[in-house]
Design an enzyme around this catalytic site. Structure first.
Site, PDB file in Angstrom:
ATOM      1  N   ASP A  69     -16.733  -0.623 -45.321  1.00 24.99           N
ATOM      2  CA  ASP A  69     -18.012  -1.266 -45.612  1.00 24.99           C
ATOM      3  C   ASP A  69     -19.178  -0.463 -45.050  1.00 24.99           C
ATOM      4  O   ASP A  69     -18.983   0.457 -44.262  1.00 24.99           O
ATOM      5  CB  ASP A  69     -18.037  -2.710 -45.074  1.00 24.99           C
ATOM      6  CG  ASP A  69     -17.290  -2.854 -43.753  1.00 24.99           C
ATOM      7  OD1 ASP A  69     -17.255  -1.889 -42.980  1.00 24.99           O
ATOM      8  OD2 ASP A  69     -16.744  -3.940 -43.504  1.00 24.99           O
ATOM      9  N   ASN A 138     -14.643 -15.574 -37.746  1.00 27.95           N
ATOM     10  CA  ASN A 138     -14.540 -16.574 -38.825  1.00 27.95           C
ATOM     11  C   ASN A 138     -13.463 -16.209 -39.851  1.00 27.95           C
ATOM     12  O   ASN A 138     -13.403 -16.794 -40.924  1.00 27.95           O
ATOM     13  CB  ASN A 138     -15.895 -16.749 -39.520  1.00 27.95           C
ATOM     14  CG  ASN A 138     -16.383 -15.470 -40.196  1.00 27.95           C
ATOM     15  OD1 ASN A 138     -15.669 -14.478 -40.248  1.00 27.95           O
ATOM     16  ND2 ASN A 138     -17.601 -15.486 -40.711  1.00 27.95           N
ATOM     17  N   HIS A 140     -13.107 -13.212 -41.378  1.00 27.71           N
ATOM     18  CA  HIS A 140     -13.420 -12.215 -42.412  1.00 27.71           C
ATOM     19  C   HIS A 140     -12.657 -10.921 -42.167  1.00 27.71           C
ATOM     20  O   HIS A 140     -12.316 -10.583 -41.045  1.00 27.71           O
ATOM     21  CB  HIS A 140     -14.932 -11.964 -42.535  1.00 27.71           C
ATOM     22  CG  HIS A 140     -15.584 -11.228 -41.410  1.00 27.71           C
ATOM     23  ND1 HIS A 140     -16.782 -11.614 -40.843  1.00 27.71           N
ATOM     24  CD2 HIS A 140     -15.231 -10.099 -40.737  1.00 27.71           C
ATOM     25  CE1 HIS A 140     -17.114 -10.756 -39.899  1.00 27.71           C
ATOM     26  NE2 HIS A 140     -16.193  -9.827 -39.802  1.00 27.71           N
ATOM     27  N   GLU A 145     -16.683 -12.635 -46.245  1.00 26.37           N
ATOM     28  CA  GLU A 145     -16.905 -13.831 -45.449  1.00 26.37           C
ATOM     29  C   GLU A 145     -16.158 -15.017 -46.078  1.00 26.37           C
ATOM     30  O   GLU A 145     -15.724 -14.943 -47.237  1.00 26.37           O
ATOM     31  CB  GLU A 145     -18.410 -14.139 -45.397  1.00 26.37           C
ATOM     32  CG  GLU A 145     -19.257 -13.025 -44.763  1.00 26.37           C
ATOM     33  CD  GLU A 145     -19.167 -12.977 -43.224  1.00 26.37           C
ATOM     34  OE1 GLU A 145     -18.122 -13.336 -42.654  1.00 26.37           O
ATOM     35  OE2 GLU A 145     -20.165 -12.573 -42.607  1.00 26.37           O
TER      36      GLU A 145
HETATM   37  C1  F6R Z   1     -15.780  -3.471 -39.809  1.00 29.23           C
HETATM   38  C2  F6R Z   1     -15.378  -4.665 -40.526  1.00 29.23           C
HETATM   39  C3  F6R Z   1     -15.310  -6.003 -39.882  1.00 29.23           C
HETATM   40  C4  F6R Z   1     -14.822  -5.985 -38.441  1.00 29.23           C
HETATM   41  C5  F6R Z   1     -14.863  -7.394 -37.864  1.00 29.23           C
HETATM   42  C6  F6R Z   1     -14.434  -7.411 -36.410  1.00 29.23           C
HETATM   43  O1  F6R Z   1     -15.736  -2.327 -40.659  1.00 29.23           O
HETATM   44  O2  F6R Z   1     -15.140  -4.562 -41.682  1.00 29.23           O
HETATM   45  O3  F6R Z   1     -14.451  -6.825 -40.639  1.00 29.23           O
HETATM   46  O4  F6R Z   1     -13.512  -5.475 -38.398  1.00 29.23           O
HETATM   47  O5  F6R Z   1     -16.162  -7.893 -37.960  1.00 29.23           O
HETATM   48  O6  F6R Z   1     -15.383  -6.730 -35.650  1.00 29.23           O
HETATM   49  P1  F6R Z   1     -15.077  -6.334 -34.139  1.00 29.23           P
HETATM   50  O7  F6R Z   1     -13.913  -5.406 -34.188  1.00 29.23           O
HETATM   51  O8  F6R Z   1     -16.317  -5.626 -33.669  1.00 29.23           O
HETATM   52  O9  F6R Z   1     -14.788  -7.591 -33.418  1.00 29.23           O
END
Ligand code: F6R
Length: 261
Positions: A69, A138, A140, A145
């Site tokens: 992303d 959450n 995702h 989301e």
């Molecule tokens: C990042 C991504 C997100 C993160 C998720 C967890 O490229 O796609 O799905 O993996 O938000 O974030 P952290 O690892 O910072 O808790």
């Protein structure tokens, strides 16, 4: 799903690095296609892979990589862009060719067309051999989301307030966090041949439980991984806290270790 409960975040990272190493060796000069995530969860894994590159000669020279992303509105070189993040924390420290580390263009004049182009480019490269994922509190994955379609492909998404708050720690204030992103869709992610999801810390315990033991539901986008034939979920003790069947996962793991020894 294979569930591995590691004793701590370091051991979890080593397990994920082992999986990457297996795929790099298996693909050899044909070139592994790596799916990379940003955020804090994979950082120790990237550190481990860098040290295996430096100390044991693990090579990424034939590999290419696709990011999950990117924030809309940030240039690839922006300090908080995911493209910059991955180069600073991982790919800039190993021998993967920089031009083969690809991400959606957050500055594309037509983000929807960029999403379609990026999605197609993953297929043109032969698809992802191994995808590392983190999980949002959450549920995702990528920036899919809750209520994201299980059939979704790379597209523009709006972040939830919780995700904006969670990501504000990387910016000087939450007002600076872009609220729109380009993200691989759930169907795009599901096409990766192998998936390794890493989650550490008690803040992820509920999302991990919903993903692994809850119903397959768009309310927890990561639960779609229950439908994938080659998923490994690697958690530390804190992230495993709410798992009802934790003892069973440990038992399976101990039996595998016995077979391997
Ligand atoms: C990042 C991504 C997100 C993160 C998720 C967890 O490229 O796609 O799905 O993996 O938000 O974030 P952290 O690892 O910072 O808790």
């Amino acid at each position: 799903m294979e569930i591995i409960i590691a004793k701590d975040a370091e051991q979890a990272a080593a397990v994920v690095a082992d999986r990457f190493e297996e795929v790099l060796h298996a693909r050899g000069e044909d070139g592994a296609v790596l799916g990379l995530a940003t955020g804090s969860s994979p950082v120790l894994t990237y550190r481990e892979l860098i040290s295996r590159h430096r100390e044991q000669g693990l090579s990424f020279a034939h590999a290419r990589a696709f990011l999950l992303d990117e924030y809309i509105g940030l240039s690839a070189d922006h300090e908080q862009s995911y493209h910059r993040f991955i180069r600073d924390t991982f790919t800039g420290h190993v021998d993967i060719p920089d031009e083969l580390v690809l991400s959606p263009d957050g500055e594309a004049p037509d983000p929807r067309a960029e999403a379609v182009r990026y999605d197609a480019s993953i297929g043109e490269a032969g698809g992802v051999d191994i995808q590392i994922l983190g999980i949002g509190a959450n549920g995702h994955i990528g920036f899919n989301e809750p209520t994201s379609s299980f059939g979704s492909r790379t597209r523009v998404k709006t972040l939830t307030e919780q995700t904006v708050r969670d990501n504000a720690r990387f910016f000087s204030s939450s007002d600076e966090v872009p609220i729109h992103v380009l993200t691989q869709g759930l169907e795009t992610i599901r096409e990766a041949r192998r998936i390794v999801l890493i989650a550490t810390g008690e803040g992820k315990a509920r999302a991990v439980r919903d993903m692994v033991e809850g119903p397959v539901s768009a309310a927890c986008p990561a639960s779609i991984l229950q439908m994938h034939p080659a998923v490994t979920v690697v958690v530390d003790e804190s992230a495993a806290r709410d798992l009802t069947h934790a003892d069973y996962y440990r038992f399976i793991q101990s039996q595998k270790d016995r077979l391997d020894s």
